[in-house]
Write a protein that holds these residues in place. Structure first.
Motif, PDB file in Angstrom:
ATOM      1  N   LEU A 191       0.821  -1.202   0.000  1.00  0.00           N
ATOM      2  CA  LEU A 191       0.000   0.000   0.000  1.00  0.00           C
ATOM      3  C   LEU A 191       0.857   1.255   0.000  1.00  0.00           C
ATOM      4  CD1 LEU A 191      -2.879   1.200   0.185  1.00  0.00           C
ATOM      5  CD2 LEU A 191      -2.655   1.110   2.669  1.00  0.00           C
ATOM      6  N   LEU A 192       1.965   1.216   0.717  1.00  0.00           N
ATOM      7  CA  LEU A 192       2.875   2.362   0.767  1.00  0.00           C
ATOM      8  C   LEU A 192       3.520   2.615  -0.581  1.00  0.00           C
ATOM      9  CD1 LEU A 192       4.157   4.451   2.699  1.00  0.00           C
ATOM     10  CD2 LEU A 192       6.003   2.805   3.087  1.00  0.00           C
ATOM     11  N   ALA A 193       3.770   1.541  -1.329  1.00  0.00           N
ATOM     12  CA  ALA A 193       4.396   1.688  -2.650  1.00  0.00           C
ATOM     13  C   ALA A 193       3.406   2.081  -3.730  1.00  0.00           C
ATOM     14  CB  ALA A 193       5.085   0.370  -3.029  1.00  0.00           C
ATOM     15  N   ASP A 194       2.117   1.882  -3.486  1.00  0.00           N
ATOM     16  CA  ASP A 194       1.084   2.206  -4.471  1.00  0.00           C
ATOM     17  C   ASP A 194       0.604   3.638  -4.246  1.00  0.00           C
ATOM     18  OD1 ASP A 194      -0.877   2.240  -6.352  1.00  0.00           O
ATOM     19  OD2 ASP A 194      -2.061   0.610  -5.483  1.00  0.00           O
ATOM     20  N   LYS A 195       1.185   4.581  -4.948  1.00  0.00           N
ATOM     21  CA  LYS A 195       0.847   5.997  -4.768  1.00  0.00           C
ATOM     22  C   LYS A 195      -0.566   6.319  -5.246  1.00  0.00           C
ATOM     23  CE  LYS A 195       4.968   6.869  -3.223  1.00  0.00           C
ATOM     24  NZ  LYS A 195       5.207   7.195  -1.812  1.00  0.00           N
ATOM     25  N   ASP A 196      -1.063   5.565  -6.238  1.00  0.00           N
ATOM     26  CA  ASP A 196      -2.380   5.869  -6.799  1.00  0.00           C
ATOM     27  C   ASP A 196      -3.516   5.516  -5.841  1.00  0.00           C
ATOM     28  OD1 ASP A 196      -1.139   6.732  -9.120  1.00  0.00           O
ATOM     29  OD2 ASP A 196      -1.186   4.719 -10.027  1.00  0.00           O
ATOM     30  N   ASN A 197      -3.330   4.476  -5.021  1.00  0.00           N
ATOM     31  CA  ASN A 197      -4.391   4.032  -4.111  1.00  0.00           C
ATOM     32  C   ASN A 197      -3.999   4.232  -2.648  1.00  0.00           C
ATOM     33  OD1 ASN A 197      -6.128   3.050  -6.228  1.00  0.00           O
ATOM     34  ND2 ASN A 197      -4.710   1.316  -6.444  1.00  0.00           N
ATOM     35  N   TRP A 198      -3.252   5.279  -2.394  1.00  0.00           N
ATOM     36  CA  TRP A 198      -2.778   5.542  -1.031  1.00  0.00           C
ATOM     37  C   TRP A 198      -3.935   5.890  -0.100  1.00  0.00           C
ATOM     38  CZ3 TRP A 198       0.684   4.882   2.469  1.00  0.00           C
ATOM     39  CH2 TRP A 198       0.749   5.732   3.589  1.00  0.00           C
ATOM     40  N   ASP A 199      -3.943   5.223   1.046  1.00  0.00           N
ATOM     41  CA  ASP A 199      -4.981   5.463   2.051  1.00  0.00           C
ATOM     42  C   ASP A 199      -4.309   5.447   3.421  1.00  0.00           C
ATOM     43  OD1 ASP A 199      -7.112   5.504   3.805  1.00  0.00           O
ATOM     44  OD2 ASP A 199      -8.314   4.054   2.689  1.00  0.00           O
ATOM     45  N   MET A 200      -4.140   6.643   3.981  1.00  0.00           N
ATOM     46  CA  MET A 200      -3.445   6.774   5.261  1.00  0.00           C
ATOM     47  C   MET A 200      -4.159   6.010   6.376  1.00  0.00           C
ATOM     48  SD  MET A 200      -0.999   7.859   7.163  1.00  0.00           S
ATOM     49  CE  MET A 200      -0.111   9.153   6.294  1.00  0.00           C
TER      50      MET A 200
END
Length: 217
Positions: free
Chosen positions: A63-72
């Motif tokens: 998730l951290l590497a996927d900038k397009d689907n980033w969800d904090m």
């Protein structure tokens, strides 16, 4: 007078190292069944959490590497779950180890004092013909051997590590059947080594007891 043979090592003779282990663990199961079940359950939960935690961490890294689907929020949730898995796994490991220590010491005392009771119930004529002090020492050493063997085989988180390995193999076979077969290749070797290790522990403990008796003479 008919000679009475007393088993002073804490085991039944003539059955070999594996036979001795069967007797020891059979007596543990017979006397402390629910403690053993509780130990196995806690160990399984600890092994399950240990197996799941890397998957949660992997998901967080993806998730951290996927900038397009980033969800904090989801990322923080995964980190929280990962931390909880690590903490709970340590807690369950701690309590499973304490339960193992409990029934290991109890079965040690049960064998030791049962043998001593029968030993002291023998007639005086038998004691006059034997080295009673040395025999009592052997009984005491046999009780200590039982504790050492159960702690080495079930304790030190070896049982949890074995269950973790089984869960990893099951997950690999379910998720990646072909790749999971590779985990099965070293399994017979692992089981064989575990079998031989149990025999070596039992034999070495007997040798240590003999050396200790010689040193005290």
């Amino acid at each position: 007078m008919k000679k009475t043979e007393l088993n002073t090592s804490g085991y039944t003779r003539g059955k070999g190292s594996i036979g001795e282990l069967k007797i020891i663990f059979g007596s543990i199961w017979a006397s402390y069944k629910w403690w053993v079940i509780g130990f196995a359950l806690l160990s399984f939960i600890a092994a399950l959490l240990t197996t799941v935690s890397p998957q949660i961490l992997k998901r967080a890294i993806d998730l951290l590497a996927d900038k397009d689907n980033w969800d904090m929020g989801f990322f923080l949730l995964l980190l929280t779950l990962y931390a909880l898995c690590l903490i709970l796994a340590s807690v369950f490991k701690f309590f499973s180890d304490k339960m193992n220590f409990y029934f290991s010491t109890r079965i040690e005392d049960k064998w030791r004092y049962s043998c001593l009771r029968h030993f002291y119930d023998l007639p005086f004529s038998w004691h006059d013909q034997q080295d009673s002090g040395e025999t009592a020492g052997k009984i005491n050493e046999g009780g200590s051997s039982i504790f050492t063997i159960t702690q080495e085989i079930l304790g030190n988180q070896l049982f949890i590590s074995t269950m973790t390995l089984m869960l990893i193999i099951a997950y690999a076979l379910w998720k990646y059947p072909v790749f999971g077969l590779l985990f099965l290749l070293p399994l017979p070797i692992y089981l064989l080594v575990s079998y031989k290790t149990a025999e070596v522990i039992s034999k070495k403990q007997h040798e240590l007891n003999k050396l200790a008796r010689r040193a005290w003479r």
